[in-house]
Enzyme design. Sequence first.
Site, PDB file in Angstrom:
ATOM      1  N   ASP A   1      -7.130  -1.264  -4.696  1.00  0.00           N
ATOM      2  CA  ASP A   1      -8.238  -0.781  -3.868  1.00  0.00           C
ATOM      3  C   ASP A   1      -9.052   0.280  -4.607  1.00  0.00           C
ATOM      4  O   ASP A   1     -10.286   0.294  -4.540  1.00  0.00           O
ATOM      5  CB  ASP A   1      -7.714  -0.205  -2.549  1.00  0.00           C
ATOM      6  CG  ASP A   1      -6.930  -1.216  -1.731  1.00  0.00           C
ATOM      7  OD1 ASP A   1      -7.242  -2.421  -1.798  1.00  0.00           O
ATOM      8  OD2 ASP A   1      -5.992  -0.799  -1.023  1.00  0.00           O
TER       9      ASP A   1
ATOM     10  N   ASP B   1       0.856  -1.198   0.000  1.00  0.00           N
ATOM     11  CA  ASP B   1       0.000   0.000   0.000  1.00  0.00           C
ATOM     12  C   ASP B   1       0.884   1.237   0.000  1.00  0.00           C
ATOM     13  O   ASP B   1       1.991   1.214   0.556  1.00  0.00           O
ATOM     14  CB  ASP B   1      -0.896   0.012   1.243  1.00  0.00           C
ATOM     15  CG  ASP B   1      -2.014  -1.014   1.190  1.00  0.00           C
ATOM     16  OD1 ASP B   1      -2.508  -1.305   0.086  1.00  0.00           O
ATOM     17  OD2 ASP B   1      -2.407  -1.512   2.256  1.00  0.00           O
TER      18      ASP B   1
END
Length: 176
Positions: A136, A120
């Site tokens: 995402d 991330d």
Amino acid sequence: MNKLKNPLFWVAAIIGLVLDQLTKLWVVNNFELTIPPETIPLWPGVFHFTYVTNTGAAFSLFSENGDWLRWLSLLVSLALMALGLFIALANRWEQVGYGFILSGALGNGIDRFLNGEVVDFFDFRLIRFPIFNVADVCINIGIACLIIAAFRVSHDDASGGNGTKPPKKGGKKLNS
């Protein structure tokens, strides 16, 4: 030879997956995974690139015991691929929506299978939002497309989803 069903589904899936994997590769090759995390402010206090990993799902849910998430990603990916291959989706919004959801499931699933965790890096600090990635974003874009599809009667619906104009009403019927 049969025409590929749901071409926009596959385009969205491939574009989303490639962007996800390329951005994660860039982050892994250009940042150090450190504590505290290495960060580059693009807009200080608002938006940063911050390299972290996540063994859980969205918002780090299930991060203590998230091994089962790799199998969930695989199951969702296989189900969506079957959907794209065998079912003619009603319109462009559905094709793109399910395609982007597939790209996100595949992108994070690849990370989980290869590394046991997801990379991330998007760090939206203005509202202290959890750090996330392109996969995402793709999943959320896909959900938005499906919501639009649910509330919209599009040109695709009127034309049967093939991009051609609907037949004109009226006129004479020919008997054969």
